[in-house]
Design an enzyme around this catalytic site. Structure first.
Site, PDB file in Angstrom:
ATOM      1  CD  GLU A 149      -3.125  -0.870   2.105  1.00 28.08           C
ATOM      2  OE1 GLU A 149      -3.572   0.278   2.269  1.00 28.08           O
ATOM      3  OE2 GLU A 149      -3.552  -1.864   2.714  1.00 28.08           O
ATOM      4  CG  ASN A 205       3.050 -10.432   2.788  1.00 27.60           C
ATOM      5  OD1 ASN A 205       3.929  -9.840   2.183  1.00 27.60           O
ATOM      6  ND2 ASN A 205       1.774 -10.171   2.615  1.00 27.60           N
ATOM      7  N   GLY A 254       1.237  -3.312  10.698  1.00 31.02           N
ATOM      8  CA  GLY A 254      -0.214  -3.442  10.794  1.00 31.02           C
ATOM      9  C   GLY A 254      -0.780  -3.585   9.398  1.00 31.02           C
ATOM     10  CB  CYS A 257      -0.727  -7.413   3.680  1.00 29.59           C
ATOM     11  SG  CYS A 257      -1.675  -6.946   2.210  1.00 29.59           S
ATOM     12  CE  LYS A 320       3.144   1.146   3.466  1.00 29.89           C
ATOM     13  NZ  LYS A 320       3.574   0.182   2.431  1.00 29.89           N
TER      14      LYS A 320
END
Length: 433
Positions: A149, A205, A254, A257, A320
């Site tokens: 993102e 991830n 956070g 994902c 973020k």
């Protein structure tokens, strides 16, 4: 080529706009008529740098259209990307596949033989095989997204890798054709089986989350010993076998994902009887969550032991920078905990205020940093927006009641703030003033 994108949430909207920018004719499909109307007008329903311009260009050129009809989608193209969400199941953390299965079931009656359905959602291993049984006459492939993102457009148009899991050479060839402009520009193309492709996103991830939690575990040791976690991270990152990326200590990760994916991988392994193989991921998750409590405790200590009747300014609400997403936001979690402990909390964020207000209506919000910090007894820096690095600490010292700062993201110039009269604390760093 003509392609459809089923689901126009974050991944779907970005994927549709980028495919159109590559020269394909795209039909985006969603049951949410309100969202479809926004996208059809070239307006993204969320903040993502660069997406608005791509949507507008795609719509204006006619390469990008949207509808709510799966029948129209099947008539439009024979290659369909499934881009619906896989939220966590309450209690277990396993991926909820209802949206994926529902999208496949809705599309199934309209598909012609030879159709290719390409999953982009993050799913447990074996999902493609199970969907194939629900889509007779069609082939199911998997092409996981690796979007960050705030960087999703760049990650799509300049990918570090394209992973496709297919059953037949024909499906692989079709996906190579779809991504031909990116391959011509040098994007690595990794062709494999569907199971490996499904696992690639979860594994990536989970590994990144492990790096973040490891350096935060080291920050806890630094706090206990007087060592400096930033210097430690630089020393570790200089080792080319380790690398410096994702070795940024602080408040932790956070969003939708990393937390979701490490829990989903752990749940998937447990379902396979292999829970012990990834048991460490539960501790990775616990270390990450603990950073929020550690930040609250650091703030409490700086205030002399309590939050009652104190004014606390919070810089950042999104999980973020360069995003308006507040899902599982460490910043909001800390802000809400401090409020519940008795403080009056005022929050600023360049993009996420509306979403933050909807998620935490008891918090106060301000339109600029100066207003946020007025008469504050403490300032918490919780989301590393670049705008905050450019703040004038001397100017802010005039408007606060007490020049106390917790830099939970380690991105402010601590020396400059101390020179301006501030007492600065940061997790894992020595107390220098």
């Amino acid at each position: 080529m003509r392609l459809t994108v089923i689901g126009t949430g974050y991944v779907g909207a970005v994927h549709a706009a980028c495919l159109a920018d590559l020269g394909h004719e795209i039909l985006g499909v969603d049951v949410d008529a309100e969202r479809i109307a926004e996208l059809a007008a070239g307006r993204p329903p969320f903040y993502e740098p660069g997406l608005g311009a791509l949507l507008k260009r795609g719509v204006e050129t006619g390469r990008l259209r949207f509808c709510t009809s799966p029948a129209e989608a099947a008539r439009f193209a024979d290659t369909h990307f499934l881009c619906v969400g896989t939220p966590p199941m309450p209690g277990s953390g396993a991926a909820d596949l209802r949206h994926v299965e529902g999208a496949a079931d809705t599309l199934a009656p309209h598909l012609t033989d030879g159709a290719l359905v390409v999953g982009k959602s993050t799913v447990p291993v074996g999902t493609a095989a199970r969907l194939a049984a629900r889509l007779p006459g069609a082939e199911v492939a998997w092409n996981p997204e690796f979007l960050r993102e705030g960087c999703a457009v760049r990650d799509t148009l300049c990918p570090e890798r394209i992973v496709v899991g297919t059953v037949s050479p024909a499906a692989e060839a079709r996906l190579r054709e779809i991504y031909a402009p990116l391959l011509a520009a040098g994007a690595p193309f990794i062709a494999t089986d569907p199971a490996t492709a499904e696992l690639a996103k979860l594994a990536s991830n989970s590994f990144l989350a492990t790096k973040v939690s490891f350096v935060n575990a080291m920050a806890e040791i630094c706090d206990a010993t007087g060592a400096d976690v930033l210097t430690l991270a630089r020393a570790m990152g200089a080792d080319t076998r380790i690398g410096s990326r994702f070795l940024a200590p602080g408040l932790g990760f956070g969003g939708s994902c990393l937390p979701k994916d490490i829990r989903a991988l752990a749940a998937s392994a447990e379902a396979l009887g292999l829970g012990s193989s990834v048991a460490f991921l539960r501790e990775v998750d616990a270390i990450n969550t603990r950073q929020r409590d550690r930040t609250v405790e650091l703030a409490r200590q700086l205030l002399g032991g309590g939050f009652a009747e104190r004014n606390v300014a919070v810089l950042g609400a999104a999980f973020k920078p360069h995003s308006d997403d507040v899902r599982d936001s460490p910043a909001l979690a800390v802000a809400e905990t401090v409020r519940q402990a008795g403080a009056q909390v005022r929050v600023h964020d360049p993009e996420a205020v509306d979403n933050a207000r909807a998620a935490c209506p008891a918090l106060q919000f301000a339109p600029d940093v100066t207003k946020t910090c007025e008469r504050a007894d403490l300032v918490l820096h919780l989301t590393e927006w670049p705008q905050y690095r450019d703040l004038d600490p001397a100017a802010l010292a005039v408007v606060v009641r007490a020049p106390l700062l917790v830099d939970a993201r380690h991105t402010l110039d601590a020396d400059a703030w101390r020179t301006a009269g501030w007492t600065v604390r940061a997790p894992g760093r020595p107390r220098l003033g």
